[in-house]
Write a protein that holds these residues in place. Structure first.
Motif, PDB file in Angstrom:
ATOM      1  N   UNK A 101       0.838  -1.207   0.000  1.00 30.63           N
ATOM      2  CA  UNK A 101       0.000   0.000   0.000  1.00 30.63           C
ATOM      3  C   UNK A 101       0.868   1.250   0.000  1.00 30.63           C
ATOM      4  N   UNK A 102       1.951   1.218   0.784  1.00 27.29           N
ATOM      5  CA  UNK A 102       2.878   2.353   0.798  1.00 27.29           C
ATOM      6  C   UNK A 102       3.503   2.554  -0.573  1.00 27.29           C
ATOM      7  N   UNK A 103       3.951   1.469  -1.198  1.00 27.29           N
ATOM      8  CA  UNK A 103       4.572   1.555  -2.526  1.00 27.29           C
ATOM      9  C   UNK A 103       3.592   2.141  -3.536  1.00 27.29           C
ATOM     10  N   UNK A 104       2.360   1.657  -3.486  1.00 25.87           N
ATOM     11  CA  UNK A 104       1.358   2.145  -4.441  1.00 25.87           C
ATOM     12  C   UNK A 104       1.034   3.617  -4.199  1.00 25.87           C
ATOM     13  N   UNK A 105       0.844   3.984  -2.932  1.00 25.82           N
ATOM     14  CA  UNK A 105       0.480   5.371  -2.615  1.00 25.82           C
ATOM     15  C   UNK A 105       1.620   6.345  -2.867  1.00 25.82           C
ATOM     16  N   UNK A 106       2.851   5.886  -2.675  1.00 30.37           N
ATOM     17  CA  UNK A 106       4.011   6.780  -2.796  1.00 30.37           C
ATOM     18  C   UNK A 106       4.654   6.699  -4.178  1.00 30.37           C
ATOM     19  N   UNK A 107       5.153   5.542  -4.544  1.00 27.46           N
ATOM     20  CA  UNK A 107       5.944   5.421  -5.771  1.00 27.46           C
ATOM     21  C   UNK A 107       5.089   5.280  -7.029  1.00 27.46           C
ATOM     22  N   UNK A 108       4.010   4.523  -6.959  1.00 28.43           N
ATOM     23  CA  UNK A 108       3.142   4.423  -8.130  1.00 28.43           C
ATOM     24  C   UNK A 108       2.469   5.758  -8.429  1.00 28.43           C
ATOM     25  N   UNK A 109       2.029   6.433  -7.386  1.00 27.99           N
ATOM     26  CA  UNK A 109       1.397   7.739  -7.579  1.00 27.99           C
ATOM     27  C   UNK A 109       2.380   8.737  -8.188  1.00 27.99           C
ATOM     28  N   UNK A 110       3.618   8.691  -7.702  1.00 21.49           N
ATOM     29  CA  UNK A 110       4.641   9.578  -8.260  1.00 21.49           C
ATOM     30  C   UNK A 110       4.837   9.311  -9.748  1.00 21.49           C
ATOM     31  N   UNK A 111       4.957   8.040 -10.124  1.00 24.37           N
ATOM     32  CA  UNK A 111       5.198   7.702 -11.527  1.00 24.37           C
ATOM     33  C   UNK A 111       4.049   8.139 -12.420  1.00 24.37           C
ATOM     34  N   UNK A 146      13.470  10.959 -11.284  1.00 24.84           N
ATOM     35  CA  UNK A 146      12.829   9.694 -11.629  1.00 24.84           C
ATOM     36  C   UNK A 146      13.750   8.522 -11.307  1.00 24.84           C
ATOM     37  N   UNK A 147      15.014   8.642 -11.656  1.00 25.40           N
ATOM     38  CA  UNK A 147      15.983   7.587 -11.368  1.00 25.40           C
ATOM     39  C   UNK A 147      16.062   7.331  -9.871  1.00 25.40           C
ATOM     40  N   UNK A 148      16.140   8.375  -9.077  1.00 27.11           N
ATOM     41  CA  UNK A 148      16.243   8.232  -7.617  1.00 27.11           C
ATOM     42  C   UNK A 148      15.013   7.530  -7.050  1.00 27.11           C
ATOM     43  N   UNK A 149      13.833   7.948  -7.519  1.00 35.69           N
ATOM     44  CA  UNK A 149      12.597   7.344  -7.014  1.00 35.69           C
ATOM     45  C   UNK A 149      12.493   5.876  -7.414  1.00 35.69           C
ATOM     46  N   UNK A 150      12.868   5.559  -8.649  1.00 32.75           N
ATOM     47  CA  UNK A 150      12.795   4.174  -9.107  1.00 32.75           C
ATOM     48  C   UNK A 150      13.776   3.277  -8.355  1.00 32.75           C
ATOM     49  N   UNK A 151      14.941   3.792  -8.047  1.00 30.35           N
ATOM     50  CA  UNK A 151      15.898   2.998  -7.276  1.00 30.35           C
ATOM     51  C   UNK A 151      15.309   2.614  -5.918  1.00 30.35           C
ATOM     52  N   UNK A 154      14.155  -1.124  -4.816  1.00 30.79           N
ATOM     53  CA  UNK A 154      14.762  -1.653  -3.588  1.00 30.79           C
ATOM     54  C   UNK A 154      13.694  -2.194  -2.637  1.00 30.79           C
ATOM     55  N   UNK A 155      12.648  -1.438  -2.404  1.00 24.30           N
ATOM     56  CA  UNK A 155      11.601  -1.864  -1.480  1.00 24.30           C
ATOM     57  C   UNK A 155      10.949  -3.168  -1.929  1.00 24.30           C
ATOM     58  N   UNK A 156      10.783  -3.315  -3.231  1.00 27.44           N
ATOM     59  CA  UNK A 156      10.127  -4.519  -3.731  1.00 27.44           C
ATOM     60  C   UNK A 156      11.087  -5.708  -3.792  1.00 27.44           C
ATOM     61  N   UNK A 157      12.239  -5.523  -4.409  1.00 21.49           N
ATOM     62  CA  UNK A 157      13.177  -6.643  -4.556  1.00 21.49           C
ATOM     63  C   UNK A 157      13.728  -7.136  -3.222  1.00 21.49           C
ATOM     64  N   UNK A 158      14.127  -6.199  -2.372  1.00 20.84           N
ATOM     65  CA  UNK A 158      14.887  -6.563  -1.181  1.00 20.84           C
ATOM     66  C   UNK A 158      14.054  -6.724   0.081  1.00 20.84           C
TER      67      UNK A 158
END
Length: 229
Positions: A85-95, A207-212, A216-220
Motif C-alpha cells: 500500500x505504501x509503494x502504491x500510494x508513494x511510488x506508483x502515484x509519483x510515476x 525519476x531515477x532516484x525514485x525508481x531505485x 529496492x523496497x520490492x526486490x529486497x
C-alpha cells in the motif's frame, strides 16, 4: 539488528536495515536496487572499491542512526499489505504524475534543441520505452502481484511466478536508467541549455532516484522470500 559489516551481508539487506546506506552506495556507484541480492563484499572486490573506506562509512552511518531519532518508516517491520500500500500510494502515484510530465518536457526540448544536440533523440527514445514498460508494470503489480500477496497462503505458486516477472522487469528498467545516465552524460546539461532543458534533466534524475528506492523496497523487502535468483 543485523551486523551490517558482516562480509556475507547482501547489498539489499544493508539498505533495508540502514536506509542511509543508499547515499553511500551511490557515491561508490553500487547498484542497490536490482543488484541488491549480491554480497557487498563481492561487489567491493569486483569494482576495486576501498573496503576500509566503505565499511567505515557504513559503521559511522549506523552509529548516527542509533543516536538520532529515527523518523523514517521501518519498512522491514511492515507486512505485505502495509508495504505494498505504501509503494502504491508513494511510488506508483509519483510515476503516474511524473511520466507524462517528463514525456512532454522531453518533447519540447527535443524540438528546440535536437538539431544541435542529437543525443536528445536517444534520450527521448530510451525514456519512451521506459515509460511504456513502467505503465504496464504498475498495472501488473496493482492488479496481480499485490492482491496475491494479500492472501499469500493461497497463492504461493502464483506469487513465485509473478515475482520472477516483476524482478525481471525491474532489471530491465535498471538497464534503461543506466543508458539514460550515459546518454545524458550523468545529467549534465550543455552550456547552451535553457531552463526547460535543465528542468528536463532534473526530472529524469529525480525519476531515477525514485525508481531505485521503489525497486529496492520490492526486490529486497517485499519479494525477498520469493526472489528466484
Amino acid at each position: 539488528m543485523m551486523n551490517l559489516l558482516d562480509r556475507n551481508a547482501t547489498i539489499g539487506s544493508v539498505v533495508a536495515e540502514l536506509p542511509q546506506a543508499t547515499d553511500i552506495f551511490k557515491d561508490f556507484n553500487i547498484d542497490f536496487c536490482c543488484g541488491g541480492h549480491r554480497k557487498l563484499a563481492d561487489v567491493i572486490a569486483e569494482q576495486g572499491i576501498n573496503e576500509t573506506e566503505i565499511y567505515e562509512r557504513i559503521r559511522l552511518a549506523q552509529e548516527v542512526r542509533k543516536s538520532e531519532y529515527e523518523s523514517n518508516k521501518n519498512f522491514n517491520e511492515m507486512n505485505s499489505l502495509a508495504l505494498s500500500s505504501y509503494i502504491e500510494d508513494t511510488h506508483h502515484s509519483y510515476l503516474r504524475r511524473a511520466l507524462p510530465d517528463i514525456a512532454e518536457i522531453l518533447n519540447t526540448i527535443l524540438r528546440v534543441h535536437g538539431k544541435n544536440h542529437m543525443e536528445l533523440f536517444e534520450v527521448y527514445r530510451l525514456f519512451g520505452g521506459l515509460k511504456t514498460d513502467l505503465e504496464q508494470h504498475l498495472l501488473k503489480e496493482e492488479t496481480m502481484l499485490f492482491p496475491a500477496l494479500y492472501q499469500d497462503y493461497k497463492n504461493q505458486h502464483e506469487i513465485l511466478h509473478l515475482s520472477s516477472d516483476i524482478i525481471g522487469e525491474h532489471e530491465a528498467a535498471g538497464k534503461i536508467l543506466e543508458k539514460l545516465r550515459t546518454a545524458t552524460n550523468d545529467y549534465k546539461v550543455p552550456d547552451d541549455a535553457c531552463g526547460t532543458y535543465e528542468r528536463a534533466y532534473a526530472m529524469l534524475e529525480e525519476l531515477e532516484k525514485d525508481l531505485h528506492q521503489h525497486i529496492h523496497l520490492e526486490n529486497n523487502i517485499l519479494l525477498k522470500d520469493y526472489d528466484p535468483r
